[in-house]
Design a protein around this motif. Structure first.
Motif, PDB file in Angstrom:
ATOM      1  N   ARG A   1     -20.591 -49.758 -34.162  1.00  0.00           N
ATOM      2  CA  ARG A   1     -19.757 -49.441 -33.002  1.00  0.00           C
ATOM      3  C   ARG A   1     -20.528 -48.540 -32.039  1.00  0.00           C
ATOM      4  O   ARG A   1     -21.083 -47.512 -32.416  1.00  0.00           O
ATOM      5  CB  ARG A   1     -18.470 -48.757 -33.454  1.00  0.00           C
ATOM      6  N   CYS A   2     -20.557 -48.958 -30.770  1.00  0.00           N
ATOM      7  CA  CYS A   2     -21.215 -48.188 -29.722  1.00  0.00           C
ATOM      8  C   CYS A   2     -20.156 -47.588 -28.794  1.00  0.00           C
ATOM      9  O   CYS A   2     -19.096 -48.165 -28.575  1.00  0.00           O
ATOM     10  CB  CYS A   2     -22.181 -49.065 -28.932  1.00  0.00           C
ATOM     11  N   ARG A   3     -20.483 -46.439 -28.228  1.00  0.00           N
ATOM     12  CA  ARG A   3     -19.504 -45.699 -27.425  1.00  0.00           C
ATOM     13  C   ARG A   3     -19.543 -46.071 -25.954  1.00  0.00           C
ATOM     14  O   ARG A   3     -18.559 -45.903 -25.239  1.00  0.00           O
ATOM     15  CB  ARG A   3     -19.744 -44.198 -27.567  1.00  0.00           C
ATOM     16  N   SER A   4     -20.676 -46.555 -25.478  1.00  0.00           N
ATOM     17  CA  SER A   4     -20.846 -46.813 -24.049  1.00  0.00           C
ATOM     18  C   SER A   4     -21.908 -47.871 -23.850  1.00  0.00           C
ATOM     19  O   SER A   4     -22.636 -48.242 -24.788  1.00  0.00           O
ATOM     20  CB  SER A   4     -21.262 -45.527 -23.329  1.00  0.00           C
ATOM     21  N   ALA A   5     -22.017 -48.350 -22.609  1.00  0.00           N
ATOM     22  CA  ALA A   5     -23.051 -49.328 -22.284  1.00  0.00           C
ATOM     23  C   ALA A   5     -24.441 -48.737 -22.508  1.00  0.00           C
ATOM     24  O   ALA A   5     -25.361 -49.422 -22.973  1.00  0.00           O
ATOM     25  CB  ALA A   5     -22.896 -49.798 -20.841  1.00  0.00           C
ATOM     26  N   GLU A   6     -24.594 -47.445 -22.219  1.00  0.00           N
ATOM     27  CA  GLU A   6     -25.880 -46.790 -22.414  1.00  0.00           C
ATOM     28  C   GLU A   6     -26.221 -46.701 -23.906  1.00  0.00           C
ATOM     29  O   GLU A   6     -27.368 -46.919 -24.317  1.00  0.00           O
ATOM     30  CB  GLU A   6     -25.852 -45.393 -21.796  1.00  0.00           C
ATOM     31  N   ASP A   7     -25.201 -46.378 -24.708  1.00  0.00           N
ATOM     32  CA  ASP A   7     -25.398 -46.314 -26.152  1.00  0.00           C
ATOM     33  C   ASP A   7     -25.782 -47.685 -26.708  1.00  0.00           C
ATOM     34  O   ASP A   7     -26.694 -47.807 -27.542  1.00  0.00           O
ATOM     35  CB  ASP A   7     -24.108 -45.807 -26.801  1.00  0.00           C
ATOM     36  N   LEU A   8     -25.104 -48.736 -26.246  1.00  0.00           N
ATOM     37  CA  LEU A   8     -25.412 -50.091 -26.682  1.00  0.00           C
ATOM     38  C   LEU A   8     -26.824 -50.490 -26.277  1.00  0.00           C
ATOM     39  O   LEU A   8     -27.575 -51.071 -27.077  1.00  0.00           O
ATOM     40  CB  LEU A   8     -24.385 -51.072 -26.103  1.00  0.00           C
ATOM     41  N   ALA A   9     -27.203 -50.184 -25.044  1.00  0.00           N
ATOM     42  CA  ALA A   9     -28.541 -50.545 -24.568  1.00  0.00           C
ATOM     43  C   ALA A   9     -29.623 -49.848 -25.387  1.00  0.00           C
ATOM     44  O   ALA A   9     -30.646 -50.445 -25.749  1.00  0.00           O
ATOM     45  CB  ALA A   9     -28.681 -50.198 -23.089  1.00  0.00           C
ATOM     46  N   GLU A  10     -29.402 -48.566 -25.705  1.00  0.00           N
ATOM     47  CA  GLU A  10     -30.381 -47.817 -26.488  1.00  0.00           C
ATOM     48  C   GLU A  10     -30.504 -48.393 -27.897  1.00  0.00           C
ATOM     49  O   GLU A  10     -31.617 -48.582 -28.415  1.00  0.00           O
ATOM     50  CB  GLU A  10     -29.977 -46.347 -26.558  1.00  0.00           C
ATOM     51  N   ALA A  11     -29.351 -48.695 -28.514  1.00  0.00           N
ATOM     52  CA  ALA A  11     -29.370 -49.240 -29.879  1.00  0.00           C
ATOM     53  C   ALA A  11     -30.007 -50.624 -29.909  1.00  0.00           C
ATOM     54  O   ALA A  11     -30.771 -50.956 -30.821  1.00  0.00           O
ATOM     55  CB  ALA A  11     -27.945 -49.288 -30.428  1.00  0.00           C
ATOM     56  N   PHE A  12     -29.693 -51.453 -28.916  1.00  0.00           N
ATOM     57  CA  PHE A  12     -30.247 -52.807 -28.816  1.00  0.00           C
ATOM     58  C   PHE A  12     -31.771 -52.746 -28.683  1.00  0.00           C
ATOM     59  O   PHE A  12     -32.503 -53.476 -29.367  1.00  0.00           O
ATOM     60  CB  PHE A  12     -29.608 -53.510 -27.616  1.00  0.00           C
ATOM     61  N   THR A  13     -32.252 -51.858 -27.836  1.00  0.00           N
ATOM     62  CA  THR A  13     -33.695 -51.735 -27.613  1.00  0.00           C
ATOM     63  C   THR A  13     -34.395 -51.203 -28.862  1.00  0.00           C
ATOM     64  O   THR A  13     -35.450 -51.714 -29.270  1.00  0.00           O
ATOM     65  CB  THR A  13     -33.967 -50.811 -26.421  1.00  0.00           C
ATOM     66  N   ARG A  14     -33.809 -50.186 -29.475  1.00  0.00           N
ATOM     67  CA  ARG A  14     -34.428 -49.587 -30.663  1.00  0.00           C
ATOM     68  C   ARG A  14     -34.494 -50.580 -31.821  1.00  0.00           C
ATOM     69  O   ARG A  14     -35.509 -50.645 -32.537  1.00  0.00           O
ATOM     70  CB  ARG A  14     -33.646 -48.337 -31.073  1.00  0.00           C
ATOM     71  N   LEU A  15     -33.429 -51.351 -32.011  1.00  0.00           N
ATOM     72  CA  LEU A  15     -33.413 -52.358 -33.071  1.00  0.00           C
ATOM     73  C   LEU A  15     -34.594 -53.307 -32.937  1.00  0.00           C
ATOM     74  O   LEU A  15     -35.306 -53.596 -33.907  1.00  0.00           O
ATOM     75  CB  LEU A  15     -32.093 -53.140 -33.017  1.00  0.00           C
ATOM     76  N   HIS A  16     -34.807 -53.796 -31.737  1.00  0.00           N
ATOM     77  CA  HIS A  16     -35.873 -54.778 -31.536  1.00  0.00           C
ATOM     78  C   HIS A  16     -37.261 -54.145 -31.562  1.00  0.00           C
ATOM     79  O   HIS A  16     -38.209 -54.731 -32.109  1.00  0.00           O
ATOM     80  CB  HIS A  16     -35.637 -55.528 -30.223  1.00  0.00           C
ATOM     81  N   THR A  17     -37.390 -52.954 -30.993  1.00  0.00           N
ATOM     82  CA  THR A  17     -38.697 -52.296 -30.965  1.00  0.00           C
ATOM     83  C   THR A  17     -39.166 -51.917 -32.362  1.00  0.00           C
ATOM     84  O   THR A  17     -40.352 -52.116 -32.705  1.00  0.00           O
ATOM     85  CB  THR A  17     -38.629 -51.042 -30.074  1.00  0.00           C
ATOM     86  N   GLU A  18     -38.238 -51.398 -33.179  1.00  0.00           N
ATOM     87  CA  GLU A  18     -38.627 -50.871 -34.480  1.00  0.00           C
ATOM     88  C   GLU A  18     -38.656 -51.925 -35.582  1.00  0.00           C
ATOM     89  O   GLU A  18     -39.439 -51.811 -36.527  1.00  0.00           O
ATOM     90  CB  GLU A  18     -37.677 -49.735 -34.880  1.00  0.00           C
ATOM     91  N   GLN A  19     -37.801 -52.945 -35.484  1.00  0.00           N
ATOM     92  CA  GLN A  19     -37.678 -53.878 -36.596  1.00  0.00           C
ATOM     93  C   GLN A  19     -38.113 -55.313 -36.274  1.00  0.00           C
ATOM     94  O   GLN A  19     -38.778 -55.945 -37.094  1.00  0.00           O
ATOM     95  CB  GLN A  19     -36.220 -53.910 -37.078  1.00  0.00           C
ATOM     96  N   ILE A  20     -37.741 -55.813 -35.110  1.00  0.00           N
ATOM     97  CA  ILE A  20     -37.939 -57.243 -34.835  1.00  0.00           C
ATOM     98  C   ILE A  20     -39.344 -57.535 -34.308  1.00  0.00           C
ATOM     99  O   ILE A  20     -40.032 -58.434 -34.810  1.00  0.00           O
ATOM    100  CB  ILE A  20     -36.876 -57.767 -33.857  1.00  0.00           C
ATOM    101  N   VAL A  21     -39.794 -56.794 -33.327  1.00  0.00           N
ATOM    102  CA  VAL A  21     -41.114 -57.059 -32.744  1.00  0.00           C
ATOM    103  C   VAL A  21     -42.226 -56.974 -33.794  1.00  0.00           C
ATOM    104  O   VAL A  21     -43.067 -57.885 -33.883  1.00  0.00           O
ATOM    105  CB  VAL A  21     -41.380 -56.118 -31.551  1.00  0.00           C
ATOM    106  N   PRO A  22     -42.276 -55.925 -34.633  1.00  0.00           N
ATOM    107  CA  PRO A  22     -43.338 -55.899 -35.657  1.00  0.00           C
ATOM    108  C   PRO A  22     -43.249 -57.057 -36.648  1.00  0.00           C
ATOM    109  O   PRO A  22     -44.273 -57.516 -37.165  1.00  0.00           O
ATOM    110  CB  PRO A  22     -43.101 -54.551 -36.368  1.00  0.00           C
ATOM    111  N   ALA A  23     -42.024 -57.546 -36.901  1.00  0.00           N
ATOM    112  CA  ALA A  23     -41.852 -58.639 -37.868  1.00  0.00           C
ATOM    113  C   ALA A  23     -42.425 -59.955 -37.363  1.00  0.00           C
ATOM    114  O   ALA A  23     -42.809 -60.817 -38.161  1.00  0.00           O
ATOM    115  CB  ALA A  23     -40.367 -58.813 -38.199  1.00  0.00           C
TER     116      ALA A  23
END
Length: 585
Positions: free
Chosen positions: A513-535
């Motif tokens: 659960r995200c609180r705001s559009a900014e929170d969602l954008a940060e979580a979305f970016t971090r997920l891909h930067t830390e987990q998906i791109v290296p994979a």
């Protein structure tokens, strides 16, 4: 809460989805029968003397746009009735009048002037009735009777459930795709099979007809200019060389036009020159191939639900908007989840350049909770054969046979779709059985595409893909241990954000659960930067983010259910997808 999409808010009941419904097999003869019909819901299989009111076809009675708002229950019959008036000169003497239904959920009988003219079982595939012999010169009345067991039977039902909630949605019923008629010569083409053979620089064409009527004339055009011609004996595959080949891809979705003539019959079609497959990259890692080269599928889960039309998009423009918006956000693939769309949806993917992963529609009786939920948080993997079938809701042999039959029909129905890259027979154990064997069956039916035999879990080692769903833990590339299938993350993410005024209910289902559009954008970016791109560098070849839009209680879409709000800045999504697509293989 009633949520109208922009297109549903301006719906014209006199022009409901008027576009020609079959772009890859088109004739000039066309009579659209969408719009106002009479309807009734009864407890018996006897047509009522009086109908309950008016329904807007092809919206199911459970949907807002139908004007009904009533749930059809098992054991009830939904009746449709309307006059059938043919325009002057529409049906010539000696020709046949065909009545087409895009989809009716789930079992139906069709009558013209009280004469049975056809029936069908299966809520997701089209069928045709030849109504010529029941036609009168004066007034004609068309009646359709529908029954729907929904999730109380073994038939294919997708994510419909009479007791909706969470990831299971309101059951819908009845006519939900376009109804239309056409007049054809007595001897006419039934279909075309168009198979591009990119490596051989040719296209294989098979003309199927109502009778062995000699040769069909085939003409291929590029940008309106004829580039190849041939004659094709009915029922015989003929390879037509292409003098110059322009490849189809999401970056350049070029389509060749086709005309086919058989006697007095003439149809229009198209195809794209492309190939799908699997093979090693420069480091020997198995990858998905497009036109012989590794190509990353940056995908998003697309369930095809609409806040006002349910299974039925409120307009052609609405379907286009979903595809075009995802393309604008940088996605190259849509995973069509547990639903078969109208053929116009696939046509728009073909022409706009959007790859498609096509799920088969699940059925079976009730699924054991251990089968469908436990693997989300544990490494549980169960066999899907023998005595274990009952755990997957597949103890009934008739239900298994029905699934196999609909699988074959689905492959034939969508065989010519240019953008369709991957078949997905089973998802998360829902109605799964003999998945490795089913994967082989699909590959025999269609050797031109790849197969994801068990998306998510209960992997039986079959198909071309090792397919993972990861929601409640960090994603890490697993060890291969000799598995040479292509690694794909076929569901992940699912971050939810409530947008006030655009939510279906007070419930809030998602995986973070995200609180705001900014929170969602940060979580979305971090997920891909830390987990998906290296994979990706470690072997990941495709991703499917959950999901395109909210659906009922699920608030984890990039778009709200009514398609009025993009929940996070578009540039954030584009930048993430750019990084995914341009990682070095």
């Amino acid at each position: 809460m009633t949520l109208l999409t922009p297109w549903g808010a301006t719906l014209d009941a006199e022009r409901v989805l008027p576009e020609y419904p079959r772009p890859q097999f088109a004739r000039d003869s066309y009579l659209n029968l969408n719009g106002r019909w009479e309807y009734a819901i009864t407890g018996s299989a006897t047509e009522p003397e009086r109908y309950d009111g008016e329904i807007i076809v092809p919206f199911s009675p459970e949907s807002t746009l139908s004007g009904v708002g009533r749930q059809l229950q098992p054991g009830e019959t939904l009746w449709y009735r309307r006059p059938l008036t043919l325009p002057a000169g529409f049906h010539a003497a000696g020709s046949r009048l065909l009545l087409h239904f895009g989809a009716v959920d789930q079992t139906c009988q069709v009558y013209l002037n009280d004469v049975p003219v056809g029936d069908h079982t299966g809520g997701y595939l089209p069928f045709t009735c030849d109504i010529t012999d029941a036609l009168r010169e004066d007034a004609n009345v068309l009646v359709v009777a529908v029954q729907d067991d929904s999730d109380t039977g073994h038939h294919s039902r997708g994510k419909q459930r009479l007791r909706r909630g969470g990831i299971w949605y309101t059951a819908q019923s009845g006519i939900w795709q376009t109804v239309w008629a056409e007049s054809v010569p007595a001897v006419h083409l039934r279909s075309l099979t168009l198979t591009p053979l990119l490596d051989e620089r040719c296209v294989e064409v098979t003309a199927h007809a109502t009778a062995d009527a000699g040769d069909a004339g085939i003409r291929i055009l590029a940008d309106g200019i004829a580039v190849a011609e041939a004659t094709a004996p009915v029922g015989v595959a003929v390879r037509i060389p292409m003098p110059e080949v322009r490849q189809w891809s999401p970056e350049d979705p070029f389509l060749y036009d086709v005309t086919a003539e058989l006697g007095a019959d003439r149809v229009r079609s198209y195809f794209g020159m492309r190939s799908f497959g699997v093979g090693p990259d420069g480091d020997g890692v198995p990858r998905l191939l497009l036109n012989g080269r590794p190509y990353f599928h940056a995908g998003i889960l697309d369930q095809g639900y609409w806040s006002d039309g349910m299974y039925t998009a409120p307009s052609d423009e609405a379907m286009i908007a979903d595809i075009a918006t995802m393309k604008r956000l940088g996605f190259t693939m849509l995973r069509k989840h547990i639903k078969i769309e109208p053929l116009r949806w696939y046509h728009h993917c073909d022409r706009l350049g959007m790859l498609v992963w096509q799920d088969m529609v699940n059925g079976g009786s009730s699924y054991h909770p251990l089968v469908v939920t436990a693997p989300a948080v544990t490494p549980l993997r169960l066999p899907d054969r023998g005595r274990w079938r009952r755990w997957f809701g597949r103890a009934d042999a008739g239900g298994r046979d029905r699934f196999r039959a609909e699988l074959r029909e689905t492959v034939e129905h969508l065989r010519n779709v240019v953008s369709l890259a991957v078949w997905v027979p089973f998802n998360e154990g829902w109605g799964q059985f003999d998945a490795a064997r089913i994967a082989r069956d699909v590959a025999e039916l269609d050797s031109t595409r790849t197969v994801d035999h068990a998306s998510g879990w209960h992997d039986q080692g079959g198909g071309d893909l090792r397919s993972l769903h990861v929601y409640f833990r960090r994603f890490r590339v697993p060890r291969r241990r000799g598995d040479r299938r292509v690694l794909v993350l076929s569901e992940y993410g699912g971050y939810n954000l409530r947008v006030d005024g655009h939510a279906f209910s007070r419930k809030d289902f998602g995986y973070r659960r995200c609180r705001s559009a900014e929170d969602l954008a940060e979580a979305f970016t971090r997920l891909h930067t830390e987990q998906i791109v290296p994979a990706i560098r470690a072997g990941l070849s495709a991703t499917v983010y959950t999901q395109l839009s909210d659906v009922e209680d699920e608030l984890n879409g990039l778009l709200t259910y009514d398609r009025r709000v993009v929940k996070l800045p578009e540039e954030v999504v584009r930048q993430v997808n750019e990084r995914l697509r341009h990682q070095r293989f």
